[in-house]
Design a protein around this motif. Structure first.
Motif, PDB file in Angstrom:
ATOM      1  N   LEU A  96       0.461  -1.355  -0.006  1.00  0.00           N
ATOM      2  CA  LEU A  96       0.091   0.018  -0.374  1.00  0.00           C
ATOM      3  C   LEU A  96       0.830   1.254   0.156  1.00  0.00           C
ATOM      4  N   TYR A  97       2.079   0.966   0.525  1.00  0.00           N
ATOM      5  CA  TYR A  97       2.953   2.058   0.370  1.00  0.00           C
ATOM      6  C   TYR A  97       4.277   1.693  -0.189  1.00  0.00           C
ATOM      7  N   PRO A  98       5.600   2.795  -0.860  1.00  0.00           N
ATOM      8  CA  PRO A  98       6.663   1.902  -1.197  1.00  0.00           C
ATOM      9  C   PRO A  98       7.562   1.413   0.201  1.00  0.00           C
ATOM     10  N   LYS A  99       7.967   0.323  -0.151  1.00  0.00           N
ATOM     11  CA  LYS A  99       8.768   0.049   1.025  1.00  0.00           C
ATOM     12  C   LYS A  99      10.084   1.340   1.240  1.00  0.00           C
ATOM     13  N   GLU A 100      10.452   0.032  -0.266  1.00  0.00           N
ATOM     14  CA  GLU A 100      12.058   1.221  -1.134  1.00  0.00           C
ATOM     15  C   GLU A 100      11.300   1.945  -2.426  1.00  0.00           C
ATOM     16  N   PHE A 101      11.587   3.037  -2.168  1.00  0.00           N
ATOM     17  CA  PHE A 101      11.046   4.269  -3.317  1.00  0.00           C
ATOM     18  C   PHE A 101      12.371   3.544  -4.909  1.00  0.00           C
ATOM     19  N   SER A 102      11.530   3.785  -6.303  1.00  0.00           N
ATOM     20  CA  SER A 102      12.648   3.602  -6.592  1.00  0.00           C
ATOM     21  C   SER A 102      12.033   3.845  -7.906  1.00  0.00           C
ATOM     22  N   LEU A 103      11.992   4.647  -8.812  1.00  0.00           N
ATOM     23  CA  LEU A 103      11.971   4.861 -10.482  1.00  0.00           C
ATOM     24  C   LEU A 103      11.891   4.374 -11.859  1.00  0.00           C
ATOM     25  N   ALA A 104      12.420   3.525 -10.774  1.00  0.00           N
ATOM     26  CA  ALA A 104      13.306   2.494 -12.410  1.00  0.00           C
ATOM     27  C   ALA A 104      11.611   1.303 -13.629  1.00  0.00           C
ATOM     28  N   ALA A 105      10.709   1.675 -12.861  1.00  0.00           N
ATOM     29  CA  ALA A 105       9.896   1.479 -13.769  1.00  0.00           C
ATOM     30  C   ALA A 105       9.182   2.121 -14.519  1.00  0.00           C
ATOM     31  N   TYR A 106       9.116   3.487 -13.941  1.00  0.00           N
ATOM     32  CA  TYR A 106       9.467   5.287 -14.807  1.00  0.00           C
ATOM     33  C   TYR A 106      10.359   5.075 -16.117  1.00  0.00           C
ATOM     34  N   GLU A 107      11.496   5.018 -15.470  1.00  0.00           N
ATOM     35  CA  GLU A 107      12.424   5.222 -16.200  1.00  0.00           C
ATOM     36  C   GLU A 107      12.751   3.796 -17.820  1.00  0.00           C
ATOM     37  N   TYR A 108      11.860   3.379 -16.882  1.00  0.00           N
ATOM     38  CA  TYR A 108      12.302   2.006 -18.338  1.00  0.00           C
ATOM     39  C   TYR A 108      11.131   2.266 -19.235  1.00  0.00           C
ATOM     40  N   ILE A 161      15.995  -1.853 -26.299  1.00  0.00           N
ATOM     41  CA  ILE A 161      16.742  -1.468 -25.272  1.00  0.00           C
ATOM     42  C   ILE A 161      17.418  -2.588 -24.337  1.00  0.00           C
ATOM     43  N   GLU A 162      17.907  -1.442 -23.712  1.00  0.00           N
ATOM     44  CA  GLU A 162      19.557  -2.251 -23.136  1.00  0.00           C
ATOM     45  C   GLU A 162      18.418  -3.144 -21.771  1.00  0.00           C
ATOM     46  N   GLU A 163      18.803  -4.695 -22.243  1.00  0.00           N
ATOM     47  CA  GLU A 163      17.758  -5.643 -21.176  1.00  0.00           C
ATOM     48  C   GLU A 163      18.570  -5.248 -19.766  1.00  0.00           C
ATOM     49  N   MET A 164      17.498  -5.310 -18.904  1.00  0.00           N
ATOM     50  CA  MET A 164      17.623  -4.742 -17.242  1.00  0.00           C
ATOM     51  C   MET A 164      16.717  -5.772 -16.937  1.00  0.00           C
ATOM     52  N   TYR A 165      16.887  -5.766 -14.879  1.00  0.00           N
ATOM     53  CA  TYR A 165      15.601  -6.782 -14.415  1.00  0.00           C
ATOM     54  C   TYR A 165      14.939  -5.926 -13.688  1.00  0.00           C
ATOM     55  N   ILE A 166      13.386  -5.386 -14.817  1.00  0.00           N
ATOM     56  CA  ILE A 166      12.513  -5.392 -13.641  1.00  0.00           C
ATOM     57  C   ILE A 166      11.548  -6.456 -13.283  1.00  0.00           C
ATOM     58  N   GLN A 167      10.664  -5.876 -13.085  1.00  0.00           N
ATOM     59  CA  GLN A 167       9.494  -6.678 -12.541  1.00  0.00           C
ATOM     60  C   GLN A 167       8.596  -6.840 -13.936  1.00  0.00           C
ATOM     61  N   PRO A 168       8.069  -7.450 -14.072  1.00  0.00           N
ATOM     62  CA  PRO A 168       6.968  -6.722 -15.574  1.00  0.00           C
ATOM     63  C   PRO A 168       5.777  -6.655 -14.461  1.00  0.00           C
ATOM     64  N   LEU A 169       5.444  -6.930 -13.269  1.00  0.00           N
ATOM     65  CA  LEU A 169       4.017  -6.497 -12.827  1.00  0.00           C
ATOM     66  C   LEU A 169       5.019  -4.053 -12.279  1.00  0.00           C
ATOM     67  N   THR A 170       5.703  -4.232 -11.837  1.00  0.00           N
ATOM     68  CA  THR A 170       5.863  -3.200 -11.511  1.00  0.00           C
ATOM     69  C   THR A 170       5.511  -2.202 -13.398  1.00  0.00           C
ATOM     70  N   ILE A 171       6.198  -2.613 -14.047  1.00  0.00           N
ATOM     71  CA  ILE A 171       5.695  -2.516 -15.720  1.00  0.00           C
ATOM     72  C   ILE A 171       4.613  -1.738 -15.672  1.00  0.00           C
ATOM     73  N   LYS A 172       3.662  -2.660 -15.722  1.00  0.00           N
ATOM     74  CA  LYS A 172       1.930  -2.690 -15.791  1.00  0.00           C
ATOM     75  C   LYS A 172       1.690  -1.873 -15.261  1.00  0.00           C
ATOM     76  N   MET A 173       1.859  -1.350 -14.025  1.00  0.00           N
ATOM     77  CA  MET A 173       1.565  -0.745 -12.399  1.00  0.00           C
ATOM     78  C   MET A 173       1.310   1.018 -13.231  1.00  0.00           C
ATOM     79  N   ALA A 174       2.771   1.400 -13.614  1.00  0.00           N
ATOM     80  CA  ALA A 174       3.457   2.133 -13.737  1.00  0.00           C
ATOM     81  C   ALA A 174       3.254   2.556 -15.340  1.00  0.00           C
ATOM     82  N   VAL A 175       2.274   1.513 -16.343  1.00  0.00           N
ATOM     83  CA  VAL A 175       2.201   2.262 -17.072  1.00  0.00           C
ATOM     84  C   VAL A 175       0.133   2.648 -17.239  1.00  0.00           C
TER      85      VAL A 175
END
Length: 290
Positions: free
Chosen positions: A52-64, A246-260
């Motif tokens: 319900l809140y970011p336990k560790e804040f990250s903009l990785a999904a949005y950067e991706y 683009i350059e491959e990186m480890y990002i959870q598909p779930l975070t990408i879905k939510m960011a979009v």
């Protein structure tokens, strides 16, 4: 005169308040989850659990998702289709609703029967596709706007709203030399701004959320609106967006879905407060008389 609430009335008010709070939480919590996951570090999301809140804040999904221009291009297409499509909807709906609201129009009842008939029966998916194809609108953005240019339901409500405007205003305008178009533009539409704003919101949300028509009529993925791109990401759980590698990186598909999802929902959330005050008023005033 004062009114003292009884114990039963107070209990009923508390029950209603608790029920409304519960309904609000049911609506808000899923969105908070989507927002929190989109801003949470991928390795935290990979551990699972309800966030319900970011336990560790990250903009990785949005950067991706912004690492290519695919999402921005799709967003631009959606904005264009929504803005132009809503304008077309409002213009055509108003031009048809106004003459139908005049009781002296010949054949008015038959026209209304034909409009109501379209609410109950449609040509079907395949005939509609062939109509769009015969008009050479396949793979064009016009296919997302023209086939649904007028909503029969919105047309009927707007017609009822126009009927409530006193005919004396129109008679006065005609005495001053104003024609029917001038009456519509100078008198009827300014007095109908609450209804116009309401249906602008209806049409805009419909255009923004529409993806089925784009899937059917748009074959070129460079013309996909953002909802189709979102659909591809959610269904395929892809870690790659668009047709540009683009350059491959480890990002959870779930975070990408939510960011979009957050990115695609944000424009409507920003626009809605400016139209919300007209929402209930416009619909209620237009539905008093039939």
């Amino acid at each position: 005169m004062t009114y003292d609430k009884t114990w039963g009335n107070r209990l009923f008010d508390w029950f209603n308040g608790a029920l409304l709070v519960l309904i609000a939480l049911v609506c808000i919590v899923p969105f908070l989850y989507v927002l929190a996951v989109s801003f949470t570090a991928p390795h935290i999301v990979a551990q699972g659990g309800f966030i319900l809140y970011p336990k560790e804040f990250s903009l990785a999904a949005y950067e991706y998702i912004f690492s290519t221009n695919t999402l921005v291009r799709s967003m631009g297409i959606s904005v264009y289709v929504t803005a132009l499509g809503t304008l077309i909807n409002l213009v055509l709906t108003s031009l048809l609703a106004y003459p139908l609201s005049r009781r002296h129009l010949r054949g008015r009842k038959w026209m209304m029967l034909g409009i109501v008939f379209t609410m109950l029966f449609s040509g079907g998916l395949i005939p509609t596709y062939y109509v769009v194809k015969s008009l050479h609108m396949i793979d064009t953005l016009w296919s997302l706007m023209i086939p649904t240019a007028i909503s029969a339901f919105n047309l009927i409500i707007l017609k009822n709203f126009f009927q409530q405007i006193p005919e004396g205003l129109e008679d006065s305008a005609k005495i001053d030399g104003c024609n029917d178009v001038g009456i519509l533009v100078r008198i009827v539409l300014p007095l109908s701004l609450p209804a116009i704003a309401t249906f602008a919101l209806f049409y805009a949300v419909d255009h923004w959320n529409r993806y089925f028509q784009a899937v059917m009529y748009i074959n070129d993925n460079s013309k996909w609106p953002v909802q189709v791109l979102l659909r591809e990401i959610v269904i395929n759980a892809s870690s790659r967006i668009g047709d540009t590698s683009i350059e491959e990186m480890y990002i959870q598909p779930l975070t990408i879905k939510m960011a979009v999802i957050v990115f695609a929902t944000l424009p409507i959330i920003v626009i809605y407060p400016f139209l919300q005050k007209h929402f209930a008023k416009g619909v209620m005033l237009g539905s008093v008389k039939g």
